[in-house]
Design a protein around this motif. Sequence first.
Motif, PDB file in Angstrom:
ATOM      1  N   GLY A  13       0.811  -1.199   0.000  1.00 44.32           N
ATOM      2  CA  GLY A  13       0.000   0.000   0.000  1.00 44.32           C
ATOM      3  C   GLY A  13       0.846   1.251   0.000  1.00 44.32           C
ATOM      4  N   SER A  14       0.265   2.363   0.403  1.00 39.61           N
ATOM      5  CA  SER A  14       0.954   3.655   0.352  1.00 39.61           C
ATOM      6  C   SER A  14       1.926   3.823   1.516  1.00 39.61           C
ATOM      7  CB  SER A  14      -0.057   4.796   0.373  1.00 39.61           C
ATOM      8  OG  SER A  14      -0.619   4.942   1.671  1.00 39.61           O
ATOM      9  N   HIS A  15       2.888   4.720   1.324  1.00 34.65           N
ATOM     10  CA  HIS A  15       3.835   5.006   2.388  1.00 34.65           C
ATOM     11  C   HIS A  15       3.156   5.625   3.608  1.00 34.65           C
ATOM     12  CE1 HIS A  15       6.882   4.234  -0.671  1.00 34.65           C
ATOM     13  NE2 HIS A  15       7.769   4.188   0.301  1.00 34.65           N
ATOM     14  N   TYR A  16       2.186   6.522   3.375  1.00 33.85           N
ATOM     15  CA  TYR A  16       1.476   7.111   4.511  1.00 33.85           C
ATOM     16  C   TYR A  16       0.799   6.022   5.336  1.00 33.85           C
ATOM     17  CZ  TYR A  16      -1.912   9.595   7.346  1.00 33.85           C
ATOM     18  OH  TYR A  16      -2.644  10.050   8.420  1.00 33.85           O
ATOM     19  N   ASP A  17       0.086   5.124   4.671  1.00 33.45           N
ATOM     20  CA  ASP A  17      -0.604   4.051   5.387  1.00 33.45           C
ATOM     21  C   ASP A  17       0.397   3.114   6.069  1.00 33.45           C
ATOM     22  OD1 ASP A  17      -3.035   5.077   4.636  1.00 33.45           O
ATOM     23  OD2 ASP A  17      -3.311   3.692   2.944  1.00 33.45           O
ATOM     24  N   PHE A  18       1.543   2.905   5.410  1.00 33.16           N
ATOM     25  CA  PHE A  18       2.597   2.086   6.012  1.00 33.16           C
ATOM     26  C   PHE A  18       3.102   2.746   7.289  1.00 33.16           C
ATOM     27  CE2 PHE A  18       7.188   0.430   5.523  1.00 33.16           C
ATOM     28  CZ  PHE A  18       6.904  -0.731   6.217  1.00 33.16           C
ATOM     29  N   TRP A  65       8.854  10.734   3.198  1.00 28.35           N
ATOM     30  CA  TRP A  65       8.330  11.820   4.033  1.00 28.35           C
ATOM     31  C   TRP A  65       6.870  11.539   4.379  1.00 28.35           C
ATOM     32  CZ3 TRP A  65      10.252  15.675   6.828  1.00 28.35           C
ATOM     33  CH2 TRP A  65       9.372  16.639   7.311  1.00 28.35           C
ATOM     34  N   ASP A  66       6.098  11.023   3.411  1.00 33.30           N
ATOM     35  CA  ASP A  66       4.708  10.665   3.684  1.00 33.30           C
ATOM     36  C   ASP A  66       4.622   9.603   4.780  1.00 33.30           C
ATOM     37  OD1 ASP A  66       3.927  12.402   1.678  1.00 33.30           O
ATOM     38  OD2 ASP A  66       3.713  10.830   0.153  1.00 33.30           O
ATOM     39  N   GLU A  67       5.572   8.674   4.781  1.00 29.18           N
ATOM     40  CA  GLU A  67       5.600   7.644   5.819  1.00 29.18           C
ATOM     41  C   GLU A  67       5.820   8.262   7.192  1.00 29.18           C
ATOM     42  OE1 GLU A  67       8.523   3.920   6.922  1.00 29.18           O
ATOM     43  OE2 GLU A  67       7.917   4.159   4.828  1.00 29.18           O
TER      44      GLU A  67
END
Length: 345
Positions: A13-18, A65-67
């Motif tokens: 999935g996405s880095h933010y969700d990770f 950075w999103d993570e």
Amino acid sequence: MQDVTSSITEFRGSHYDFGYAQGEWIKGTLMMKNRAREWRIRRPRFDVDIEETRRVFNEFAPYIWDELIGLQDSLDMGLEQVLQNFGGYRVYAKDSGCSVFTAEGFLVRNYDYHPATYDGRLTFFQPDDGGYATMAPVSRVTGRMDGINEHGLTMGYNFMHRKNPGDGFVCYMIGRLILETCRDVEEAVKLLQSIPHRSSFSYIVLDKKGITQIVEVTPRDINIREHHYCTNHFEVLTHENRKVLTDSYDRMTAMTAQVNSGLTAAEAFNAMNSSTAGIFSDKYSSWSGTIHTSCYFPKELKAWIALGGDTEPTELDFGQWLQGGPLPLTELTGQLDTTLKFASE
């Protein structure tokens, strides 16, 4: 001798969700309590500049950075605190060990450091918003100390010294950048030449074409050489070496005497992992004990890993997982000759 466990996790999935998911995992551990105690004992010798850190990540890996933002939201923590603990930029490093050998078809590596800094976690990660899929042991939640990516690029690093640090990325975040942004050795070398470095390390990379490079890096200089052995001293940037290198030279002598390209991967792994062969280290309280031995196979997209010494490796099939297969197992077990605990315990 104590039993130790490293969990194996997966995320697609996405880095933010990770990042958010990792924050939820952290809440169930003692990691933040242990980190707070560590900062009290060893005050940080660096500044956190939020805007500069944001700028550098946006230049080289904006999705990481999103993570970090995902971690911030999950942990309900100030961004400065998130960057201090997980940002991997401008961080002071302690002395450590490590030994690496590469052959055309594999990279085998001993990761030597202090157990209290070891996350006890290995992650399969397949992002859908940018960056390559990776399988790697985790360092400081967002970093990687060795590993392999979907293109078969493998990486490990060795500490050299902490003299005259600069403003830049630390080793475990650089390892992450290599694996997530580079397809092969050529791209990894270009990345290492372009990013700012906090401290002095050697980065050892091997790709599926069998090309190996050892990149000697300091905040002031960089050198690329073709070689297959690396411990904790520079072979070219010798003016940057520490004064006391006895342990590094001893492990290099033991490795070159016992490990060579004529060995099978199993034989090389056993020599690196043997507690009596002179390469494995039990100096845990001195920040240089062998926590894991890993071996990566670029062409097969597989890895072996073992916690502690004299241990049969566990095989992980990254290629099968990339095709949608299930996580092969959920934890690794082993033994370390120390009472020191992992960071999450």
